[in-house]
Design an enzyme around this catalytic site. Structure first.
Site, mmCIF file in Angstrom:
data_model
loop_
_atom_site.group_PDB
_atom_site.id
_atom_site.type_symbol
_atom_site.label_atom_id
_atom_site.label_comp_id
_atom_site.label_asym_id
_atom_site.label_seq_id
_atom_site.Cartn_x
_atom_site.Cartn_y
_atom_site.Cartn_z
ATOM 1 N N TRP A 1 -84.641 45.463 -96.763
ATOM 2 C CA TRP A 1 -86.015 45.348 -95.860
ATOM 3 C C TRP A 1 -86.582 43.522 -95.551
ATOM 4 C CZ3 TRP A 1 -89.460 43.971 -99.230
ATOM 5 C CH2 TRP A 1 -89.613 44.541 -100.317
ATOM 6 N N ASN A 2 -86.258 42.819 -96.834
ATOM 7 C CA ASN A 2 -87.065 41.840 -97.304
ATOM 8 C C ASN A 2 -86.881 41.369 -95.869
ATOM 9 O OD1 ASN A 2 -84.289 41.722 -98.132
ATOM 10 N ND2 ASN A 2 -85.226 40.345 -100.139
ATOM 11 N N LYS B 1 -75.175 49.450 -91.699
ATOM 12 C CA LYS B 1 -76.288 50.380 -92.454
ATOM 13 C C LYS B 1 -77.449 49.408 -92.795
ATOM 14 C CE LYS B 1 -78.184 52.828 -96.287
ATOM 15 N NZ LYS B 1 -79.627 53.217 -95.748
ATOM 16 N N HIS B 2 -78.870 50.002 -91.943
ATOM 17 C CA HIS B 2 -80.698 48.757 -93.042
ATOM 18 C C HIS B 2 -80.999 49.698 -93.428
ATOM 19 C CE1 HIS B 2 -82.946 45.388 -92.649
ATOM 20 N NE2 HIS B 2 -82.917 45.295 -91.068
ATOM 21 N N GLY C 1 -78.724 43.576 -101.894
ATOM 22 C CA GLY C 1 -79.535 44.695 -102.552
ATOM 23 C C GLY C 1 -79.409 44.514 -102.843
ATOM 24 N N SER C 2 -79.981 46.122 -103.983
ATOM 25 C CA SER C 2 -79.963 46.053 -105.492
ATOM 26 C C SER C 2 -79.172 46.305 -106.102
ATOM 27 C CB SER C 2 -81.342 47.216 -105.932
ATOM 28 O OG SER C 2 -80.433 48.051 -105.467
ATOM 29 N N GLU D 1 -74.855 39.802 -102.639
ATOM 30 C CA GLU D 1 -76.319 39.472 -102.794
ATOM 31 C C GLU D 1 -77.058 40.111 -103.773
ATOM 32 O OE1 GLU D 1 -79.498 37.887 -102.267
ATOM 33 O OE2 GLU D 1 -79.053 38.185 -100.738
ATOM 34 N N LEU D 2 -76.980 39.810 -104.366
ATOM 35 C CA LEU D 2 -78.362 41.279 -104.759
ATOM 36 C C LEU D 2 -78.788 40.294 -105.678
ATOM 37 C CD1 LEU D 2 -75.263 42.519 -106.980
ATOM 38 C CD2 LEU D 2 -76.296 43.173 -104.528
ATOM 39 N N CYS E 1 -85.145 37.373 -103.412
ATOM 40 C CA CYS E 1 -84.438 37.403 -104.173
ATOM 41 C C CYS E 1 -84.398 35.885 -104.228
ATOM 42 C CB CYS E 1 -82.724 37.571 -103.654
ATOM 43 S SG CYS E 1 -82.869 38.920 -102.814
ATOM 44 N N GLU F 1 -86.243 41.597 -112.645
ATOM 45 C CA GLU F 1 -86.395 41.074 -111.863
ATOM 46 C C GLU F 1 -88.317 41.265 -111.004
ATOM 47 O OE1 GLU F 1 -85.040 39.442 -107.587
ATOM 48 O OE2 GLU F 1 -84.666 41.480 -107.973
#
Length: 457
Positions: free
Chosen positions: A132-133, A156-157, A208-209, A230-231, A264, A361
């Site tokens: 979402w960011n 999938k958002h 995401g996470s 990409e975490l 991130c 984080e």
């Protein structure tokens, strides 16, 4: 009740809900996307696909204010920053419209076996799981290169930005993309897992996470599907004794407060040379404390809300645990009372390796500050992290900066600038920050069949 709800984090008001897609809808979407992959749209001349990207860039530019307002209302980004996100989206679409054909030209390989070259072809339907960011930019990083290449995408958002997801899909269709080129799906994690398992899906991209990335990577690996992740990041902002201190403070504040710290690649660990540490902390603390909290649509606001009540509560818990384990609060450290998901700009010092915060984080306006005595100590501290996404180094001695940049274990380092992004530059990290690259020539080749052809000589 649908789990896809648009809630304004500035006042916690529900804006709209979207219904989830059932199994029949998901099955149909996959069937259409797979059919498109086997058509001349995906496997034929690249120009029709590039024209869609060009039209998409123009559409985004023409509707920039509308798109920015939707993002600011839905996830709390300051309106100026939302406009910036929309602008980079059109730039990415235009970059691939103008450069993809050149990037995808066959590459020759000198060989004793004969004339040899590598061709680049699409591999099939992809699944994209996005956060979402940056509700448009994250989608565009996947769409633009894969549309140019010919890979259809099922997306999938995040469930807190359904309006952004919906309007993005409509823009892609309005730009002339056929049904199946980009399909927005309001689905569950179980449905994502089922899609990855399907033989028609050939790859999955996730931003995401760490937890979500691990689950997707496990499912992709189980079914032998290519994946990119990409975490998270715990990026350093190294300020050496010869740095332009005023500029480092100015950009350091931006790097920690931008998007309310929910980036991130945001500066999270500030590593300061002991000769300038006190001055930096004094100026930095004063600048953070002067942030104007308020409505993200108000141009005077300099710090908006966190994206959700869950995000705020998670930050409250993290800071509380950090202090309980010995960290010192220089400023901030509390959620703001009243409506909305606001949190005070915060500085923590005295964090030791036995403090859980040392390796965590903080996805919000919280800065960790460390003081070191030399460049070697700065590198050692920078590399003592589970993450390796980005970072920045501040020094007037560029040779010194280059040496540190080469030694820091991350996917990206900026010298005398906070971390940034651009369509022509690769984006990605190492360690628990993930693998693979997006954007640039590297991004478009992640999900390409890099096919070797040899003519015997």
């Amino acid at each position: 009740m649908s789990s896809y709800q648009s809630i304004n984090p500035a006042n916690n008001q529900l804006l709209k809900s979207w219904p989830s897609h059932d199994e029949a809808a998901v099955s149909h979407a996959l069937e259409v996307a797979d059919r498109l992959f086997h058509s001349s749209w995906s496997k034929g001349d690249i120009q029709p696909r590039l024209q869609v990207l060009k039209k998409l860039a123009d559409l985004i530019d023409s509707r920039a204010e509308e798109l920015a307002t939707i993002a600011s209302k839905e996830m709390g980004k300051l309106i100026g920053q939302s406009r910036g996100e929309v602008k980079i989206c059109s730039q990415i679409a235009r970059y691939y419209a103008e450069n993809a054909e050149r990037i995808l030209q066959p590459q020759s390989y000198p060989s004793d076996l004969g004339e040899a070259w590598v061709e680049y072809h699409p591999i099939g339907v992809l699944v994209a799981v996005e956060p979402w960011n940056f509700p448009y930019y994250q989608l565009m990083r996947v769409l633009a290169p894969n549309l140019a290449l010919g890979n259809p995408v099922l997306a999938k958002h995040a469930n807190i930005v359904p309006h952004c997801a919906d309007i993005f899909e409509k823009l892609v269709r309005e730009a002339g993309a056929p049904e199946g080129a980009w399909t927005n799906l309001f689905i569950s994690t179980d449905q994502v897992a089922d899609l990855i398992a399907d033989d028609r899906v050939q790859g999955v991209a996730l931003t995401g996470s760490e937890r979500a990335g691990s689950a997707v990577a496990e499912q992709a690996g189980k079914h032998l599907k290519k994946s990119t992740l990409e975490l998270g990041g715990n990026d350093v902002f190294v300020v050496l004794d010869d740095a332009d201190l005023d500029e480092a403070v100015r950009q350091g504040v931006q790097a920690r407060l931008s998007n309310c710290g929910q980036v991130c690649t945001a500066a999270k660990r500030f590593i300061l040379h002991e000769k300038i540490a006190d001055r930096f902390i004094s100026q930095f603390s004063a600048a953070l404390s002067s942030a104007t909290l308020g409505d993200p649509l108000d141009e005077k606001t300099t710090l908006g809300p966190l994206s959700s009540a869950d995000a705020r509560d998670r930050l409250v818990k993290q800071v509380g645990e950090a202090v309980a384990n010995g960290a010192k609060l220089v400023t901030g450290g509390k959620a703001v009372e009243g409506a909305g998901c606001y949190y005070q700009p915060t500085i923590l010092t005295g964090i030791t390796p036995d403090n859980p915060a040392y390796y965590q984080e903080f996805f919000g306006p919280v800065a960790q500050v460390y003081v070191i005595g030399d460049d070697q100590a700065a590198v050692a501290l920078a590399n003592d992290s589970h993450y390796g996404l980005g970072g920045s180094v501040w020094t007037r001695d560029i040779a010194r900066g280059r040496k540190l940049a080469s030694a820091i274990e991350t996917g990206m380092v900026f010298i005398n600038s906070q971390s940034d992004t651009s369509a022509e530059l690769p984006f990605g990290g190492v360690k628990r920050s993930g693998y693979g690259r997006e954007l640039s020539d590297l991004g478009i080749k992640e999900f390409a069949n890099q096919k070797l052809v040899v003519v015997a000589g």
